[in-house]
Design an enzyme around this catalytic site. Structure first.
Site, PDB file in Angstrom:
ATOM      1  N   HIS A 183       0.689  -1.472   0.249  1.00  0.00           N
ATOM      2  CA  HIS A 183      -0.132   0.062  -0.016  1.00  0.00           C
ATOM      3  C   HIS A 183       1.285   1.487   0.197  1.00  0.00           C
ATOM      4  O   HIS A 183       1.995   1.127   0.155  1.00  0.00           O
ATOM      5  CB  HIS A 183      -1.044   0.503   1.299  1.00  0.00           C
ATOM      6  CG  HIS A 183      -0.228   0.652   2.381  1.00  0.00           C
ATOM      7  ND1 HIS A 183       0.821  -1.315   2.703  1.00  0.00           N
ATOM      8  CD2 HIS A 183      -0.315   1.238   3.497  1.00  0.00           C
ATOM      9  CE1 HIS A 183       1.056  -0.084   3.938  1.00  0.00           C
ATOM     10  NE2 HIS A 183       0.939   0.808   4.299  1.00  0.00           N
ATOM     11  N   ASP A 204       0.879   4.812   2.437  1.00  0.00           N
ATOM     12  CA  ASP A 204      -0.316   5.796   3.577  1.00  0.00           C
ATOM     13  C   ASP A 204      -1.162   6.520   2.945  1.00  0.00           C
ATOM     14  O   ASP A 204      -0.457   7.410   2.102  1.00  0.00           O
ATOM     15  CB  ASP A 204       1.219   5.792   4.236  1.00  0.00           C
ATOM     16  CG  ASP A 204       1.666   5.116   4.380  1.00  0.00           C
ATOM     17  OD1 ASP A 204       1.472   3.961   5.166  1.00  0.00           O
ATOM     18  OD2 ASP A 204       2.641   4.899   5.082  1.00  0.00           O
ATOM     19  N   HIS A 263       4.346   0.515  -0.259  1.00  0.00           N
ATOM     20  CA  HIS A 263       5.544  -0.669   1.264  1.00  0.00           C
ATOM     21  C   HIS A 263       4.665  -1.841   1.711  1.00  0.00           C
ATOM     22  O   HIS A 263       3.539  -1.631   1.474  1.00  0.00           O
ATOM     23  CB  HIS A 263       6.158  -0.301   1.660  1.00  0.00           C
ATOM     24  CG  HIS A 263       5.575   0.960   2.651  1.00  0.00           C
ATOM     25  ND1 HIS A 263       4.529   2.302   2.296  1.00  0.00           N
ATOM     26  CD2 HIS A 263       4.911   0.752   4.090  1.00  0.00           C
ATOM     27  CE1 HIS A 263       3.983   2.798   3.084  1.00  0.00           C
ATOM     28  NE2 HIS A 263       4.124   2.002   4.211  1.00  0.00           N
ATOM     29  N   ARG A 285       5.723   6.977  13.931  1.00  0.00           N
ATOM     30  CA  ARG A 285       5.129   7.410  12.288  1.00  0.00           C
ATOM     31  C   ARG A 285       5.465   8.539  12.493  1.00  0.00           C
ATOM     32  O   ARG A 285       4.547   8.642  12.991  1.00  0.00           O
ATOM     33  CB  ARG A 285       5.341   6.344  11.417  1.00  0.00           C
ATOM     34  CG  ARG A 285       5.169   6.692  10.042  1.00  0.00           C
ATOM     35  CD  ARG A 285       3.777   5.979   9.224  1.00  0.00           C
ATOM     36  NE  ARG A 285       2.959   7.516   8.974  1.00  0.00           N
ATOM     37  CZ  ARG A 285       1.628   6.257   9.123  1.00  0.00           C
ATOM     38  NH1 ARG A 285       1.598   5.515   7.992  1.00  0.00           N
ATOM     39  NH2 ARG A 285       0.407   7.663   8.356  1.00  0.00           N
TER      40      ARG A 285
HETATM   41  C1  SIN Z   1       3.249   1.135   7.624  1.00  0.00           C
HETATM   42  O1  SIN Z   1       3.447   0.120   6.916  1.00  0.00           O
HETATM   43  O2  SIN Z   1       3.497   2.614   7.703  1.00  0.00           O
HETATM   44  C2  SIN Z   1       4.221   0.438   8.614  1.00  0.00           C
HETATM   45  C3  SIN Z   1       5.426  -0.103   7.698  1.00  0.00           C
HETATM   46  C4  SIN Z   1       6.048  -1.757   9.398  1.00  0.00           C
HETATM   47  O3  SIN Z   1       5.741  -1.531  10.450  1.00  0.00           O
HETATM   48  O4  SIN Z   1       7.230  -2.047   8.548  1.00  0.00           O
END
Ligand code: SIN
Length: 287
Positions: free
Chosen positions: A104, A106, A261, A277
């Site tokens: 996906h 974000d 990602h 994040r």
């Molecule tokens: C995410 O998808 O924003 C997090 C990725 C992760 O936890 O590695």
């Protein structure tokens, strides 16, 4: 401060060596990091023992931080920090425990998707001395560039529905229980071009992901499903991807337009993983 830029993947990813993110960066150093980010799309800074304030200050050099509406996963007192973790407190997860379960980008379902995400590893999950929980990244710009001309022509003017409900149904199918109430109430879906022009650097990027792309508009359902499957499979081919193996105190930032990602859920609940994040908006975007 002299920086070294070490490429990591074939098409994306670089490690920046020589930057101390606990201190404000001068404009010259920041300009080098910004240029590397445009080129490599995913940057990794290792060994950064940052506070939340340091992470917020560094992230804010790239643009305005987004204050997310998903209140159950934000750090108390600091709405700029989205917590990704499998840790529980009083029986409740302290953050988002399934972020990244599907490929996906974000905030894809928002009218103004996020520009950049920066994830800081506070705790990495370890089993028998091996660190697990890698994150995979794919360059959607390299994937677009490598498409045959006929496919580029076919998709260049198409639009797709990016939807949190699509993600919800995939989540339920995979047996994960998740409360989406806040997301569904605020901005559940948006229509975006299948080929996005990056607002800052003009790269053409594929905007079709396993997690959020529900439908390509104007196509019969079967054709839409087949095209989504074909484009998502193309994006995540090994030549367009980089797998990040985390170390504690890594800060990894990625471009949410030119990459997608997916996290790897290969660690047990007994191995704590804690990430903070920050999320940056495009300069042209509104909250
Ligand atoms: C995410 O998808 O924003 C997090 C990725 C992760 O936890 O590695």
């Amino acid at each position: 401060m002299s920086l070294q830029i070490k490429p990591l993947g074939q098409q994306l990813g670089a490690q920046i060596v020589g930057a101390d993110l606990t201190r404000p960066l001068d404009d010259g150093v920041f300009a080098q990091i910004r240029a590397a980010f445009n080129q490599y799309e995913v940057l990794c800074f290792r060994g950064q023992e940052l506070s939340d304030e340091d992470q917020i200050r560094f992230s804010a050099r790239f643009g305005q931080l987004r204050k997310l509406k998903l209140t159950n996963v934000l750090l108390d007192q600091k709405p700029e920090i989205f917590v990704v973790s499998n840790i529980k407190k009083e029986g409740q997860y302290i953050g988002s425990y399934d972020a990244g379960v599907f490929w996906h980008t974000d905030g894809a379902y928002l009218p103004n998707p996020h520009a950049i995400s920066a994830l800081r590893a506070l705790k990495v999950p370890e089993v028998d001395g091996t660190v697990l929980g890698d994150t995979n990244f794919a360059s959607t710009s390299a994937a677009y560039n490598a498409l045959p001309e006929a496919m580029k022509k076919r998709i260049d003017n198409l639009q797709a529905l990016q939807s949190i409900m699509h993600r919800l149904s995939k989540t339920l199918e995979s047996g994960i229980k998740k409360d989406y109430t806040a997301a569904v109430k605020s901005d559940p879906e948006a229509i975006h071009p299948v080929v996005r022009i990056h607002p800052e650097n003009g790269k053409k990027c594929l905007f079709v992901t396993e997690g959020y792309t529900a439908k390509i508009l104007g196509l019969p359902d079967d054709e839409s499903k087949d095209l989504i499957r074909e484009l998502t499979a193309h994006c995540i081919k090994p030549e367009f991807t980089y797998r990040h193996h985390w170390q504690q105190h890594d800060l990894v930032m990625w471009d949410d337009c030119s990459t997608q990602h997916k996290a790897t859920f290969d660690y047990p609940e007994s191995a704590p993983r804690l990430m903070h994040r920050t999320t940056i908006m495009h300069s042209s975007a509104k909250e």
